[in-house]
Motif scaffolding. Structure first.
Motif, PDB file in Angstrom:
ATOM      1  N   ILE A   1      45.632  38.553  40.005  1.00  0.00           N
ATOM      2  CA  ILE A   1      44.550  38.750  39.909  1.00  0.00           C
ATOM      3  C   ILE A   1      44.378  39.235  40.075  1.00  0.00           C
ATOM      4  O   ILE A   1      43.210  40.862  39.910  1.00  0.00           O
ATOM      5  CB  ILE A   1      43.482  37.822  40.512  1.00  0.00           C
ATOM      6  CG1 ILE A   1      43.807  36.396  40.568  1.00  0.00           C
ATOM      7  CG2 ILE A   1      42.036  38.199  41.076  1.00  0.00           C
ATOM      8  CD1 ILE A   1      42.541  35.823  38.910  1.00  0.00           C
ATOM      9  N   GLU A   2      44.320  40.672  40.848  1.00  0.00           N
ATOM     10  CA  GLU A   2      44.662  41.881  41.431  1.00  0.00           C
ATOM     11  C   GLU A   2      45.062  43.135  39.712  1.00  0.00           C
ATOM     12  O   GLU A   2      44.599  43.480  39.818  1.00  0.00           O
ATOM     13  CB  GLU A   2      46.011  42.502  41.974  1.00  0.00           C
ATOM     14  CG  GLU A   2      45.942  41.292  43.085  1.00  0.00           C
ATOM     15  CD  GLU A   2      44.490  42.065  44.059  1.00  0.00           C
ATOM     16  OE1 GLU A   2      44.130  40.260  45.070  1.00  0.00           O
ATOM     17  OE2 GLU A   2      43.004  42.052  43.922  1.00  0.00           O
ATOM     18  N   THR A   3      45.863  42.348  38.458  1.00  0.00           N
ATOM     19  CA  THR A   3      45.498  43.028  38.069  1.00  0.00           C
ATOM     20  C   THR A   3      44.273  43.130  36.907  1.00  0.00           C
ATOM     21  O   THR A   3      44.150  44.010  36.080  1.00  0.00           O
ATOM     22  CB  THR A   3      47.168  42.870  36.529  1.00  0.00           C
ATOM     23  OG1 THR A   3      46.682  40.996  36.680  1.00  0.00           O
ATOM     24  CG2 THR A   3      48.766  42.958  37.696  1.00  0.00           C
ATOM     25  N   VAL A   4      43.669  41.802  37.623  1.00  0.00           N
ATOM     26  CA  VAL A   4      42.588  41.649  36.399  1.00  0.00           C
ATOM     27  C   VAL A   4      42.042  43.174  36.569  1.00  0.00           C
ATOM     28  O   VAL A   4      40.976  43.835  36.101  1.00  0.00           O
ATOM     29  CB  VAL A   4      41.308  40.556  36.687  1.00  0.00           C
ATOM     30  CG1 VAL A   4      40.725  40.768  36.176  1.00  0.00           C
ATOM     31  CG2 VAL A   4      42.833  39.281  36.510  1.00  0.00           C
ATOM     32  N   PHE A   5      41.890  43.321  38.269  1.00  0.00           N
ATOM     33  CA  PHE A   5      40.806  44.838  38.352  1.00  0.00           C
ATOM     34  C   PHE A   5      41.809  46.159  37.556  1.00  0.00           C
ATOM     35  O   PHE A   5      40.734  47.586  37.317  1.00  0.00           O
ATOM     36  CB  PHE A   5      40.902  44.928  39.331  1.00  0.00           C
ATOM     37  CG  PHE A   5      39.692  43.954  39.924  1.00  0.00           C
ATOM     38  CD1 PHE A   5      38.587  43.572  39.904  1.00  0.00           C
ATOM     39  CD2 PHE A   5      40.476  42.666  40.791  1.00  0.00           C
ATOM     40  CE1 PHE A   5      37.433  43.456  40.987  1.00  0.00           C
ATOM     41  CE2 PHE A   5      39.425  41.136  40.733  1.00  0.00           C
ATOM     42  CZ  PHE A   5      37.710  42.267  41.210  1.00  0.00           C
TER      43      PHE A   5
ATOM     44  N   PHE B   1      43.006  50.371  46.797  1.00  0.00           N
ATOM     45  CA  PHE B   1      43.734  49.304  46.210  1.00  0.00           C
ATOM     46  C   PHE B   1      44.774  49.226  46.049  1.00  0.00           C
ATOM     47  O   PHE B   1      45.249  48.117  46.596  1.00  0.00           O
ATOM     48  CB  PHE B   1      42.900  48.916  45.473  1.00  0.00           C
ATOM     49  CG  PHE B   1      42.751  47.341  44.648  1.00  0.00           C
ATOM     50  CD1 PHE B   1      42.299  46.718  44.653  1.00  0.00           C
ATOM     51  CD2 PHE B   1      43.044  47.168  43.205  1.00  0.00           C
ATOM     52  CE1 PHE B   1      41.789  45.333  44.523  1.00  0.00           C
ATOM     53  CE2 PHE B   1      43.442  46.373  43.237  1.00  0.00           C
ATOM     54  CZ  PHE B   1      42.542  45.226  43.016  1.00  0.00           C
ATOM     55  N   ALA B   2      45.668  49.770  45.624  1.00  0.00           N
ATOM     56  CA  ALA B   2      46.778  49.645  45.955  1.00  0.00           C
ATOM     57  C   ALA B   2      47.466  49.304  47.065  1.00  0.00           C
ATOM     58  O   ALA B   2      48.779  48.728  47.137  1.00  0.00           O
ATOM     59  CB  ALA B   2      47.459  50.307  44.765  1.00  0.00           C
ATOM     60  N   VAL B   3      46.874  50.424  48.053  1.00  0.00           N
ATOM     61  CA  VAL B   3      47.977  50.606  48.779  1.00  0.00           C
ATOM     62  C   VAL B   3      47.821  48.814  49.366  1.00  0.00           C
ATOM     63  O   VAL B   3      49.535  48.124  50.637  1.00  0.00           O
ATOM     64  CB  VAL B   3      47.011  51.380  50.098  1.00  0.00           C
ATOM     65  CG1 VAL B   3      47.727  50.922  51.161  1.00  0.00           C
ATOM     66  CG2 VAL B   3      48.087  52.399  49.385  1.00  0.00           C
ATOM     67  N   ILE B   4      46.754  48.603  49.294  1.00  0.00           N
ATOM     68  CA  ILE B   4      46.341  47.413  50.349  1.00  0.00           C
ATOM     69  C   ILE B   4      47.910  45.721  49.393  1.00  0.00           C
ATOM     70  O   ILE B   4      48.192  45.146  50.010  1.00  0.00           O
ATOM     71  CB  ILE B   4      44.670  47.127  49.986  1.00  0.00           C
ATOM     72  CG1 ILE B   4      44.091  47.814  51.206  1.00  0.00           C
ATOM     73  CG2 ILE B   4      45.050  45.446  50.675  1.00  0.00           C
ATOM     74  CD1 ILE B   4      42.574  47.362  51.120  1.00  0.00           C
ATOM     75  N   LEU B   5      47.276  46.508  48.380  1.00  0.00           N
ATOM     76  CA  LEU B   5      48.504  45.235  47.428  1.00  0.00           C
ATOM     77  C   LEU B   5      50.200  45.410  47.907  1.00  0.00           C
ATOM     78  O   LEU B   5      50.244  44.327  48.153  1.00  0.00           O
ATOM     79  CB  LEU B   5      48.423  45.210  46.122  1.00  0.00           C
ATOM     80  CG  LEU B   5      47.242  45.419  45.089  1.00  0.00           C
ATOM     81  CD1 LEU B   5      47.794  45.321  43.995  1.00  0.00           C
ATOM     82  CD2 LEU B   5      47.426  43.630  45.355  1.00  0.00           C
TER      83      LEU B   5
END
Lengths: 489, 342, 532, 118, 100
Positions: D72-76, D98-102
């Motif tokens: 779902i993150e890739t959706v963003f 965002f990526a850091v949180i991922l």
């Protein structure tokens, strides 16, 4: 230029960021500390919560709407954030000792607690219904997990499943309602909706009503209004006690904050249509909650039904639909946070020290065995029953006052009759506490967790102090709540 | 008028593409056997037709005439439909890949009226010039997993079920990396439409900007197509034939067809995203595309001849602990470069 | 009397809390010290009460020793205390019973002594506060505060068999009444805010309100329910026998001596002046209930086997007299009712004390278990005699004064009220004397009773003051009546203001139009017949 | 916009027809001769025993759950990647966070052993 | 262009099917899928409204709804798996330790 504005807006949600950041730090600390030597995530959580509390009372930014109209940074949000953070602080303190008893992993527990607090904070300051939905889901999902954390207990599994299924069900209604609001107005920003409704009268009115009805159903599930309350007792009983306490207090406050925002800021012209519905819901909720609580033998279950009843009382304040009503609601939620967490706190303390406390019979003789604890419990229960000079009385007084003022006399009478019923079952607990014990129900301490006991005792003292202080000197709190409410009017 | 033209043009393109595609799939099997034979110092098929060139035809005919065993499974409908799902999902993504430059004039006169073929990219070498076609391809190609899972599960066979569960885990693990590896390209191109991405590579193919992205993509693609070294779902010594143990006749054939169609598709996508698609000097654009794709398919076979199979735990570790962070890193790196170089 | 800067009333009310604070620091084992602290505290309260009595200006009807501080600005809640001729004696009675109760519990209460004393002192604080509070909010808080310790007294130190039932019944009954009162208070509050724009809980300001009749009626019932339960009036009396019987001696004394007066005091202080039209309208109802209470209570007494239960039912009867007196709405009746409140506190208090002493010796309260006690315990019998006679209303003792005045007042309104009331006196004499005879006279029927020890010096010491007061009021009631009179008259003037009875009686008995409806005339449509 | 999907539908319809035809042909052409042995699940010649319900490790579920989140993150990420150049530094920093949180999530999973297979 | 109401009717049907599924079915996973159906019905009407009004906010919201749905799926599956490990059943009418 852009970046500076961005930074400034971040400062506008500083407490939220602190809470989220602390949650992440706890996760990382937990992940990187060796298995045998766990850190003390509780301390971190405490520090984070206190920092966020401190950050709450910074001057508010001049501009109310941040991030392009997604977030409000106003007094209303500050009040509710304070409620959430105080609640979280108490729950964290109460959790320290009992977690090992419930066999719950620590780091994740505190992180989830903080994340769900963040969700609640987001919900209270959402300026867009989508943000509101996000906040709702953030805390809901975190709490689904928290409920299920004692994963070796079958009843926790069951509670978690029930809460999850019904919570997700409620989310479905909520989102579906949002679509119709969006369809009617073309935006989910609260200010845009209010502006649109201010100018247009009839277009898509059916959508608006349908949308707000579905949204209301979603809310009703979350705050367990009758007839959407069936999950509550099971879930409250099945979850670990600190989580139960947290649910009872935090979720209720968050959803009521959202309810007020939606029906005051976003849909002011729709609100009158819903007042009769609020009326009925409130009356039903109070009555069913109290009547069901009468026969409960499990303290957690009893408090669950009592929490339903309290939701009904708070809804009475919403039904009053006035600034006094909203003020009363805020004060009630604040008071409820302290007294309910206090009552749960005593149960938690008992569980931690003696491994018992859930069954009503476990409390037998508590008043003599441990006079201070008994007295504290009695104060909390009397406060829940609404007897002066405690916070509960003041809160109930404000709510009843607002309802009387709004000519809801019959509702008030129903509420008053319910208070009497409520007195009966709270008193029953006191009676048991001050009945002579059979001496056999009391075991020596089974888990010695000095830090845990100290923390829990600290939390109890804090809750007790707040309950009494709010009961005797309510003025400052009342004034604070009143000023927080102004942004909605 | 436009509508009629669109349907007719699409019909022609579809027939042509399916014909070429199915032939390519058929001969990819032969190519694999031949190349493997060559690399392993043996001959490969050489009896049916000259150099075994008619072998794929013979295989097809044989499969058609084989008995289609109707097993008494608990979910007969799912069991029957699973190979078809996989095959359709494997054949479909190609419709969004531009396989050539303009293949028709901009304007033609048709039944007495003038039709503007530039509308809806009718004159382009692509069946459907979908906006956001990268997403479309990723979405449709991952549907084939459903066929595999359903087939494995509906077979009522332990090996099949284990194979299916494994393939699901593998697919979803590498799908992430695959999707993220592509993002670098999208950032450089600023578009999600395959045709536009190809045109953006007029000067330099994106492999120059996205070397890491390409490597990541290829690794993930190997896993997605379940090719060696990631062909754990059908490792004979453990799982007999994995999810299609119980399949026979043309249902088995459809699974095979899907596998090779998948290989060609991911190769085509790689060509489009990283190697400039049909762009190239001197030769016709369609030929460039075919050559590049052929090269990548060859690469697939070459790898199969070279590498041993990994263990399942190695596979999962690699996917989650190496590939996923690297592809996230690739995105951030690309972002940094693009921002600094702007 | 604003010139007295010393906050005398606050001092009286909160001294018991100071005692609580002291108690908190005393070692649990040091029992005598705890008792002494409580005794001294209550004595100090009583002495301060005497100061109050001495400084009281009997010439005025207004509130004296007024203390007024803003408590909650926005809502108009004040810390507002004051006494007049009505509340003075009830405060004194409370303060007087304080040390007596502590003495009475000296040996009776052995377990959880500290908790007991704390509860008692908090209770005393609440009771004193109720009588002195002139802000309705403050009043309500004190009203509720005293509920909890009283329930605890019954619950923890009561008779093990049925104390839980009794405590819960007491608590729920009283709570049920008081929440309705709370709603009533809020209704008046907002009515005032709506008509005058002032947010205030100030009782004196509320006196000047002229509420519409239909509203008055409902408010009278809302307030009245709370008070009637407390009195207890028939048919709300059923909690009383249980509570009295199961409570420890001290609990019974306080319950009978002070708590019941809260109800009658409430009628006099709030219902009459605040809702005069409704009062005038409802006089028949109240009087009928009062008379039923008198006679019903008396008949119930005749069949009781348990001494405490008998005295409890006699309270129902006596309080019926008080109610009758109050609702005669004339000076004699009200003064009689007022003095009868004090009398009942003294005489019934004494009776409960004596029964308690008997119980301590014999561990039974059944009348059948006694008989001929006058021989082994003559002193006890003598005191019992005085208390019984006072309760009956023998001339020369205090009961006579009150009952006589009440009957006089009743006679002036309706003769048959007085006749029916007098029946109650006759019945009272019957059951009291027969009880006394069965317990004290005759031969000693039970072996155990022969060896009973007579009253100790402590017991005598605590009974003597009570008897002194009983006799004092009986012989020379004038000083008391004088101090009451101005306040009583002032109250009655409010009730009989010209606008009163009759004009609005036809109004509909429907509250939903509630505070917003200014004119009862609009409502009369629902009862057109009544307008003739 | 939607018109671009018409060719896609045509093509996919054609593939479905093709696959159906192949299956139809095979079912018509192939011989059917059923024996009891053919009807058994194939387990390398051994008769199958017990129930077919296999319990496979919980890890598969864990992987599925982790996948859903990251997917779902890739959706963003996709829409962001396309308009990346227009967003400027603001968008970049935002997505970086965002990526850091991922990545933090991934690190957490790694440390907690959710990605271990042995 | 297809009228808005067609979309809305479809979405309402989907939603109703979801609600009915939640109320009628007893298998936790099926209930859960019904809930997802409800969310997707909401997505459909979001997109329909968004297209109809040519306002792209609605499509943006769908992203958020999808994210939330995914998170719910994750947590829900975890809960159901844990439950199954302790109870050996996922039929909600067989899971009733907690009762009034």
């Amino acid at each position: 230029m852009d970046g500076l504005k961005y930074l400034a807006e971040c400062a506008g949600v500083l407490p939220f960021l602190i809470v989220v950041g602390t949650g992440i730090v706890i996760l990382l600390v937990d992940a990187f500390s060796p298995l045998g030597r766990k850190g003390h995530p509780a301390y971190l959580a405490c520090v984070g919560t206190v920092l966020a509390l401190a950050a709450l009372f910074r001057p508010l930014p001049l501009e109310n709407e941040l991030f392009g109209g997604m977030i409000y940074a106003d007094a209303f949000a500050v009040f509710f954030n304070a409620v959430f953070l105080l609640g979280t602080l108490l729950v964290v303190l109460l959790s320290v000792g009992v977690l090992s008893w419930e066999r719950i992993e620590r780091g994740e527990y505190y992180a989830l607690l903080l994340f769900s607090t963040a969700g609640m904070m987001l919900m209270a300051q959402a300026a867009n219904l989508v943000m509101l939905f996000l906040g709702l889901e953030i805390f809901s999902i975190a709490i689904y997990v928290l409920v299920g954390m004692p994963r070796h207990q079958r009843r926790a599994n069951e509670a978690s499943l029930k809460y999850f299924l019904l919570g997700a069900f409620a989310s479905g209604f909520f989102v579906y309602g949002l679509t119709f609001l969006y369809g009617a107005v073309g935006s989910l920003s609260m200010s845009a909706m209010a502006a649109y409704l201010g100018t247009t009268q009839t277009l898509f009115n059916a959508y608006l009503l349908l949308g707000s009805a579905l949204v209301l159903v979603g809310f009703s599930f979350k705050i367990a209004l009758v007839p959407f309350h069936m999950w509550t007792p099971d879930v409250y009983e099945g979850a670990a006690t600190p989580v139960t306490a947290y649910m009872a207090v935090g979720v209720k406050a968050a959803v009521f904050a959202a309810l007020a925002r939606v029906f005051w800021l976003a849909l002011p012209t729709i609100r009158p249509h819903w007042i009769p519905v609020f009326w009925v819901l409130s009356a039903l909720t109070m009555t069913v909650g109290n009547v069901m609580a009468l026969t409960q033998q499990n303290v957690k279950r009893m408090l669950a039904y009592s929490s339903i009843a309290h939701a009904g009382t708070i809804l009475m304040a919403v039904t009053a639909a006035s600034d006094q009503g909203l003020t009363g609601m805020l004060v009630y939620l604040l008071a409820y946070t302290f007294m309910n967490l206090g009552a749960f706190g005593v149960v938690i303390y008992l569980q931690e020290r003696y491994g018992v406390g859930e069954a009503l019979e476990d409390l037998r003789g508590l008043g003599f065995q441990s006079p201070l604890l008994g007295a504290a419990m009695a104060v909390f229960l009397f406060s829940l029953a609404g007897i002066p000079p405690t916070a509960g009385f003041i809160a109930k007084f404000f709510v009843f006052a607002a309802a009387v003022r709004a000519d809801l006399l019959w509702l008030v009478i129903i509420g008053v009759l319910n208070s009497v019923v409520a007195v009966y079952y709270y008193l029953r607990v006191v009676v048991v506490m001050y009945s002579r014990s059979a001496e056999s129900g009391w075991h020596p301490a089974i888990s010695e967790s000095p830090a845990g006991s100290v923390a829990a005792a600290g939390a109890l003292v804090l809750a007790l102090w707040a309950t009494l202080h709010l009961g005797i000197f309510p003025h400052a709190f009342w004034e604070w709540a009143r000023q927080s409410v102004y942004v909605l009017l | 008028m436009d509508w009629i033209a669109l349907v007719i043009v699409t019909g022609i393109k579809t027939l042509f593409l399916l014909l070429v595609f199915l032939t390519a799939v058929a001969y990819a099997t032969l190519m694999e056997r031949k190349v493997l034979g060559f690399m392993q110092l043996r001959l490969g098929p050489n009896r049916v037709g000259p150099w075994g060139l008619l072998q794929p035809v013979a295989d097809g005919v044989k499969l058609l005439f084989k008995e289609d065993i109707a097993l008494p499974v608990s979910e007969p409908k799912l069991y029957a439909v699973a190979p078809a799902v996989t095959a359709v999902a494997a054949l479909s993504p190609f419709l969004a890949i531009p396989f050539a430059d303009r293949i028709a004039p901009d304007v033609v006169t048709f039944l007495g009226s003038t039709v503007d073929l530039t509308r809806f990219s009718m004159n382009r070498g692509v069946v459907a010039d979908i906006p956001g076609s990268v997403l479309f391809i990723l979405a449709v190609s991952s549907l084939s997993t459903y066929g595999v899972v359903l087939g494995g599960w509906a077979s009522d066979n332990r090996y099949s079920l284990l194979g299916a569960v494994r393939v699901t885990a593998q697919m979803i693990s590498y799908e992430l990396a695959l999707g993220m590896a592509v993002i670098g390209v999208l950032m450089v191109a600023g578009s999600m439409r395959m045709t536009e991405i190809v045109e953006a590579q007029a000067r330099l193919p994106f492999i120059v900007y996205q070397p890491l992205g390409f490597v990541l993509y290829m690794i993930a693609a190997f896993a997605e197509t379940c090719r060696t070294p990631f062909d754990l779902i059908e490792c004979e010594n453990e799982l007999v034939a994995g999810y299609h143990t119980e399949y026979s006749s043309m249902r088995f054939g459809l699974f095979q067809l899907a596998e090779y169609a998948h290989i060609i598709t991911v190769s085509g996508v790689a060509v489009t995203l990283f190697w400039g698609g049909w762009q190239g000097p001197w030769l016709p654009s369609g030929l460039w595309f075919a050559l590049k794709t052929f090269a990548l398919v060859f690469f697939f076979i070459w790898v199969r001849a070279t590498f041993p199979r990994v263990r399942f735990d190695q596979l999962m570790h690699f996917g989650w602990k190496v590939l996923l962070p690297l592809s996230l890193g690739n995105i951030i790196l690309t972002g940094c470069f693009l921002m600094l170089w702007r | 009397m604003e010139s007295i800067s010393f906050p005398l009333l606050s001092a009286i009310i909160f001294s018991p809390l100071a005692g609580v604070l002291l108690l908190a620091f005393v070692d649990r084992e040091n029992r005598d010290l705890q008792r002494w602290i409580a005794l001294i505290t209550t004595t100090v309260v009583f002495l301060l009460g005497l100061v109050l009595y001495g400084a009281f200006d009997e010439g005025t009807a207004g509130m004296q020793f007024v203390e007024r501080h803003v408590w909650h600005q926005g809502l108009g809640i004040q810390y507002f205390l004051g006494v007049d001729g009505i509340s003075l004696f009830l405060m004194l009675l409370t303060a007087f019973l304080g040390p007596i109760c502590v003495l009475a519990s000296w040996t009776d209460i052995q377990e959880r002594l500290k908790e007991f004393l704390v509860s008692f002192l908090v209770l005393e604080c609440g009771m004193l506060g109720v009588f002195a509070a002139l802000d309705l909010f403050l009043f309500y808080i004190f009203w509720e505060v005293m509920l909890i310790p009283m329930a605890m007294l019954i619950l923890v130190w009561g008779n093990p068999a049925r104390r839980v039932y009794a405590a819960v019944k007491f608590f729920v009954y009283t709570m049920a009444g008081s929440v309705f009162m709370l709603v009533g208070i809020l209704v008046v509050y907002f009515h005032q805010a709506r008509t005058t724009g002032i947010y205030s809980f100030d009782l004196l300001q509320w006196y000047d309100l002229r509420l519409p009749f239909s509203l008055q009626l409902w408010l009278f019932l809302a307030f009245g329910l709370a008070f009637a339960i407390k009195v207890p009036m028939f048919p709300f009396h059923t909690w009383l026998p249980d509570a009295h019987t199961e409570a420890p001696t001290v609990g019974s004394v306080i319950l009978a001596g002070v708590l019941l007066k809260m109800g009658t005091y409430g009628f006099l202080r709030f219902n009459l002046p605040l809702f005069p039209d409704a009062t005038a309208y409802l006089v028949p109802l109240m009087v009928v209930l009062a008379i039923i209470g008198i006679i019903y209570g008396a008949f119930m007494c005749l069949v009781q086997k348990d001494l405490k239960r008998l005295i409890a039912y006699s309270s129902v009867s006596h309080l019926g007299f008080v109610m009758l007196g109050i609702f005669t709405l004339n000076v004699e009746g009200v003064q009689g009712g007022l003095i009868q409140m004090v009398n009942h506190g003294l005489s019934t208090g004494a009776l409960f004390l004596l029964v308690g002493m008997l119980y301590e010796r014999r561990h039974t309260r059944m009348i059948a278990d006694f008989g001929g006690l006058a021989k082994p315990v003559p002193r006890l019998a003598a005191f019992f005699m005085v208390a019984t006679l006072a309760s009956i209303g023998l001339p020369g003792l205090n009961g006579f004064v009150g009952e006589f005045l009440i009957l006089l007042g009743a006679f002036r309104v309706e003769a048959y009220w007085a006749v029916l009331g007098a029946t109650g006196i006759v019945l009272g004499a019957w059951y009291m004397l027969s009880m006394f005879q069965r317990v004290m006279f005759g031969t000693v029927t039970h072996e155990e009773n022969t060896g009973l020890s007579d009253l100790s010096r402590r017991e005598v010491g605590l009974l003597v003051p009570v008897v002194l007061f009983i006799v004092w009021i009986g012989i020379g009631p004038t000083p008391f009546l004088q101090k009451m009179e101005p306040s009583v008259r002032a109250t009655l003037e409010r009730v009989s203001l010209p606008q009163g009875a009759g004009t609005h009686r036809q109004a509909a008995l429907w509250p939903l139009s509630g505070p917003g409806t200014e004119s009862a005339g609009g409502m009369s449509l629902t009862h057109p017949a009544g307008s003739k | 916009m939607t018109v671009y999907y018409v060719p896609a539908l045509v093509y996919m319809g054609a593939t479905i027809v093709l696959v159906s035809v192949i299956l139809l042909l095979s079912s018509q052409l192939g011989r059917r001769r059923s024996t009891p042995e053919k009807m058994l699940p194939y387990e390398c010649g051994v008769d199958p025993q017990g129930t077919m319900a296999v319990h496979y490790p919980i890890r598969f579920y864990v992987v599925a759950m982790i996948f859903i989140i990251f997917d779902i993150e890739t959706v963003f990420l996709y829409p962001w990647a396309v308009v990346f150049r227009d967003l400027g530094w603001f968008g970049f920093v935002e997505m970086f966070l965002f990526a850091v949180i991922l990545v933090i999530g991934l690190v957490y999973l790694y440390r907690k052993g959710a990605l271990e297979w042995d | 262009m297809v009228p808005l109401n067609y979309y809305l009717v479809v979405s309402a049907i989907l939603f109703s099917v979801g609600v009915l599924g939640v109320l009628v079915r007893r298998n936790a996973i099926v209930i859960f899928m019904s809930i997802e159906l409800m969310l997707n019905a909401a997505n459909l009407s979001f997109v329909a409204f968004s297209r109809f009004m040519e306002n792209f906010d609605g499509q943006l919201f769908v992203f958020f709804v999808m994210v939330v749905a995914a998170a719910e799926v994750t947590v829900g599956l975890a809960i159901i798996v844990t439950l199954y490990r302790n109870w050996r059943s996922i039929f909600v009418d067989r899971i009733h330790l907690l009762k009034g």
